[in-house]
Design an enzyme around this catalytic site. Structure first.
Site, PDB file in Angstrom:
ATOM      1  N   HIS A 263       0.913  -1.364  -0.104  1.00  0.00           N
ATOM      2  CA  HIS A 263      -0.011   0.015  -0.008  1.00  0.00           C
ATOM      3  C   HIS A 263       0.934   1.206  -0.114  1.00  0.00           C
ATOM      4  CE1 HIS A 263      -3.062   2.759   1.061  1.00  0.00           C
ATOM      5  NE2 HIS A 263      -3.842   1.998   1.324  1.00  0.00           N
TER       6      HIS A 263
ATOM      7  N   LYS B 108     -12.231   6.658  -8.996  1.00  0.00           N
ATOM      8  CA  LYS B 108     -11.726   7.645  -9.771  1.00  0.00           C
ATOM      9  C   LYS B 108     -11.927   8.193 -10.965  1.00  0.00           C
ATOM     10  CE  LYS B 108      -7.318   7.460 -10.427  1.00  0.00           C
ATOM     11  NZ  LYS B 108      -6.938   8.112 -11.858  1.00  0.00           N
TER      12      LYS B 108
END
Length: 931
Positions: free
Chosen positions: A147, A580
């Site tokens: 991450h 997004k």
């Protein structure tokens, strides 16, 4: 133990937070001096007065004080409030455990618990046999991923686990003396935290990420997963429980956009995974040898156990009658030999003699079963439960590989590699330039040919050599660690059928897919090792997913390969990029529609669908409570089969604490069972109502998509606003991930990774990706028509909220995001935009959308206040904000100084930069699911 009324009022939680805060204050005074302590305390008091009492004068003094701090003072204050956020998290986790224990002792079944799930299923006519059958064919797998916003160091995580353990110990303390001793130990651990560097000074490597993930196995998975199985077995007596729950991993195998992942990192990942599980087995077998001190003078043993003991290298006369110990010494010796073969030599401690290594994990499990069977048949069944049963279950679950490592790469890389292979082999001069049908025809033709494209006598590009070496390494790893070590190949940006066929061909080039030719057959039979899994990420990709899979499954060669993998095919859906790309509402709706269409395609093809949900931490990236998310899946999309990603600080939040970890594992299992077994057949009236709901969602999605796209991709200057009004540039500088923040070296939103996109908005407390567009969609739809029409439409939306789990979960998640949004703080970040006109234009639009979204949400749910349905979370957020405010305000102030230095070419002040990075850590900890 505290009373239920005390727990429900959060009294023990408040006491814990006060205790930890007091100790932290004492540590700051001892370590930094009274002046530093008093500064922190003054800021705390002003922030609380401004936040909770709306004292404007306190707000002015608060703002002035923060702006006056030197870089050194700012760092000290940021550290103080960051550590308080971390300690408050630990206290909340402890309270969740305490609260559940109290309710269970009172006989109250908690939603999501195994007892609640089985009772709920029983009430709906589901028999235990049906539950066991779902688990028999089930596959549930959380997949840990690296991450780029993971902000905690392992040293910090280890110290915080110790604090959590001491809080639990304090709950059990029976005397004042024991409580004082525990508090002294807490003081020592919090001092350790204060003296431990919170940030990394060097860039995080893939190897660091691997070690970070492995720490959660020691903390939680190795013991809690077998414990979860035991509880399922106890709840379903008389039924064999298959190993339905497996761990997955991307760290070391996910090379999409990460140039630091290669064949070496993949081999290192499996080596470290194998070492971790073998170390666990060796320790448990050694402990069992001490516990099973059974003498065959007193108790008989089975012939199989006698044979196992006779094969042991232990020939000591002292243990001649202790057959179980001798057998376990032999098992230890075989495990040690296995560890030696797999390169894990630094974990061997108690070898008595040498033995042959195990050929595979099944041999190890079989020998443990011999011990279990012998104990059962010779009055020793009670000795199985304390340790042996869990060890046997661990052997079935983890094997010698620990977790299945997925491989992932982008489709454009495969295309470039094959373009080069085709050109060098003189088969096709420009594969990339072919039409889609021509590509499919060429790929299928090549798969049926007996020769390879690759030649060891031709030079290839570094990219081609690297990709082929990774696939060859996968084959070697499977041979070394077992077939479960690697079995999935995920293709990012799957847009066509050829994107999938390309990976089949690359498998053939590297021996992972082999053609077996028979003299009487026109076509070969294929053996393949890796399931080829498409990842549909963007809105257009999701809309094409069903058509692509229908065309793929219709290809005879692919149908044969899918049949060989048990007529199961996995499809991965991307929540982050679709959000997004199209915004929160449209992303969720397109995912829902795509899942429904995929179910139809797979039913017609006679293939079982397994969905892999690429969820992130934030609501904008598919986050939110996993239990509710699984229950809200469309009918027919679970069926006992589910995989989902767990990322970054969400892994820490869910699995650092063993009890919290087991609870989250249990939630995955119970949600999967309920989603798979609860009756969901609708009558004609229900079908008509669902069709109406879906029609409304389609309309709302179209409107939300236009509103979101208009702002993010069509408004001139929005990119400049985003890069100025959020700490995205500073996040990219952090040593918090091995993967770059952007796929390409540009400032385009399209090229930015979805994780830092969402993380940046979270830092400035807008959490924009989790709600923008909803208000515009609902308000514009309601505004069309007369007053009667508006009332009818609003009634429909309220019915959708009450009766449709998908829509209810959508609004619940948005409610949480809006509760964590703070416009006053966000406005301070907007001030970072140097172009006043652009700042006012964009921020005014965001403010307007927030206002209308909040109003629409309240109109639908009937709740004026945010999180009215979750008062515990509402209180938590409210209490945290006063301690987050200083971090946000200081972050803005330090970003101003940092950017001014850069713009004027002055030497960068390291303390300022460190303060920014520390504030990023503290805000992420305080909000908990911002990455």
């Amino acid at each position: 133990a505290p009373a239920r009324t005390e727990v429900d009022k959060n009294e023990p939680l408040v006491a814990d937070i006060r205790l930890l805060g007091r100790i932290l204050g004492d540590v700051i005074r001892e370590q930094e001096g009274r002046e530093a302590y008093e500064l922190v305390e003054r800021i705390r008091q002003l922030s609380v007065a401004y936040r909770h009492k709306h004292d404007k004068e306190a707000g002015k003094r608060f703002d002035k004080l923060l702006k006056s701090l030197s870089g050194e003072q700012a760092v000290s204050v940021i550290r103080a409030f960051s550590y308080f956020s971390h300690l408050a998290n630990i206290a909340e986790d402890r309270h969740h455990i305490r609260r559940r224990d109290v309710h269970e002792r009172a006989g109250s079944l908690q939603p999501g618990s195994l007892a609640y799930c089985l009772e709920h299923l029983h009430e709906n006519g589901i028999r235990p046999t049906e539950i066991a059958e779902v688990l028999q064919r089930g596959f549930i797998s959380p997949v840990l991923t690296a991450h780029p916003t993971e902000v905690q160091r392992k040293s910090i995580l280890d110290a915080e686990r110790a604090v959590a353990g001491l809080l639990e110990q304090r709950d059990r303390a029976g005397t004042e003396r024991e409580q004082r001793e525990t508090e002294n130990l807490l003081r020592a651990r919090i001092t350790q935290l204060w003296q431990t560097r919170m940030l990394r000074y060097t860039k995080l490597t893939v190897s660091d990420e691997i070690e970070n993930a492995l720490s959660y196995y020691h903390a939680t998975f190795l013991r809690q997963i077998p414990r979860l199985y035991r509880e399922v077995e106890q709840a379903l007596p008389g039924h064999d429980i298959a190993p339905f729950f497996r761990m997955g991993n991307w760290i070391g195998g996910d090379r999409d956009g990460n140039p630091n992942v290669n064949a070496g990192t993949m081999q290192h990942a499996l080596s470290r995974q194998s070492t971790t599980i073998l170390e666990f087995y060796l320790a448990e077998v050694h402990a069992l040898g001490a516990e099973l001190s059974i003498s065959n003078i007193l108790v008989a043993a089975s012939p199989e156990l006698e044979a196992l003991a006779a094969s042991s290298p232990d020939k000591s006369d002292h243990r001649a009658d202790e057959l179980y110990r001798r057998a376990l010494i032999g098992i230890y010796a075989r495990l040690a030999a296995t560890a030696r073969e797999l390169g894990a030599t630094d974990i061997l401690r108690h070898e008595v003699g040498r033995a042959d290594a195990y050929k595979n994990e099944a041999e190890f499990a079989a020998e443990l079963q011999i011990i279990i069977n012998s104990l059962k048949s010779n009055h020793g069944a009670v000795l199985i439960k304390p340790r042996l049963a869990a060890l046997k279950r661990a052997a079935d679950i983890f094997g010698f590989h620990l977790a299945t490592l997925d491989m992932r790469q982008s489709s454009d890389v495969h295309e470039r590699v094959l373009t080069e292979l085709f050109a060098r082999a003189k088969v096709e001069a420009d594969y990339a330039d072919l039409s889609e049908q021509a590509k499919v025809d060429l790929l299928l033709g090549e798969l049926n040919k007996p020769r390879l494209l690759f030649s060891p006598y031709i030079e290839y590009s570094a990219e081609t050599n690297s990709e082929l070496s990774i696939l060859r390494a996968a084959r070697s790893i499977r041979q070394r660690y077992g077939e479960r070590a690697i079995r999935n190949y995920i293709i990012s940006h799957t847009e066509t059928v050829s994107d999938l066929l390309e990976v089949f061909l690359l498998q053939r080039e590297t021996g992972l897919l082999r053609a077996v030719w028979r003299s009487d057959a026109a076509e070969p039979e294929f053996e393949h090792e890796l399931m080829v899994i498409p990842l549909f990420e963007t809105i257009p990709d999701l809309r094409c997913a069903a058509d692509i899979m229908e065309a793929l499954l219709a290809i005879p060669l692919v149908a044969r390969l899918v049949a060989k993998q048990g007529k199961i095919q996995e499809v991965m859906l991307g929540y982050s990029d679709s959000n997004k790309d199209g915004g929160f509402l449209t992303s969720n709706w397109e995912l829902y529609k795509s899942e429904n269409r995929l179910v139809g395609v797979f039913d017609r093809a006679g293939v079982k669908l397994r969905l892999f949900h690429g969820r992130g931490g934030t609501v904008g990236r598919g986050g939110g409570p996993s239990y509710e998310a699984i229950l809200a899946q469309p009918a027919g999309t679970v069926n006992g089969q589910i995989r989902l990603t767990e990322q970054g600080e969400i892994i820490a939040s869910k699995f650092s604490n063993p009890e919290i970890g087991r609870r989250n594992l249990e939630l995955l299992v119970t949600a999967t069972l309920e989603a798979s077994l609860m009756p969901n057949q609708l009558d004609s009236k229900g079908q008509k109502k669902l069709a109406e709901f879906e029609s409304v969602m389609e309309t709302l999605s179209e409107r939300a998509y236009r509103a979101y796209r208009n702002l993010v991709y069509e408004t001139p200057g929005f990119t400049d606003y985003f890069f100025a009004a959020t700490p995205i540039a500073e996040i990219a500088e952090l040593n918090i991930g091995s993967r770059p923040a952007s796929r390409k070296s540009t400032r385009r939103i399209e090229d930015l990774r979805a994780i830092p996109w969402g993380f940046s908005w979270g830092q400035c407390r807008l959490l924009f990706p989790g709600w923008y567009g909803f208000g515009s969609a609902v308000s514009s739809w309601l505004a069309e028509g007369d007053a009667g029409s508006k009332a009818q439409k609003l009634a429909t939306l309220r019915a959708m909220f009450r009766e449709w789990p998908f829509f209810a979960t959508l609004l619940s998640n948005m409610d949480m995001v809006l509760a964590k949004t703070d416009l006053a703080v966000a406005s301070r970040y907007a001030e970072l935009v140097p172009d006043r006109k652009l700042r006012n234009l964009i921020f005014k639009r965001i403010l307007g959308e927030h206002e209308v979204t909040s109003h629409c949400l309240s109109s639908i749910t009937g709740a004026k206040d945010r999180l009215s349905a979750n008062p515990m979370l509402a209180r938590s957020i409210k209490n945290r904000f006063a301690y987050l405010d200083p971090l946000n305000h200081l972050q803005v102030e330090l970003i101003k100084r940092h950017r001014a230095n850069m713009q004027e070419g002055r030497e960068l002040e390291e303390r300022v930069r460190r303060g920014i990075h520390l504030s990023i850590n503290g805000i992420a900890a305080g909000l908990r699911n911002t990455g």
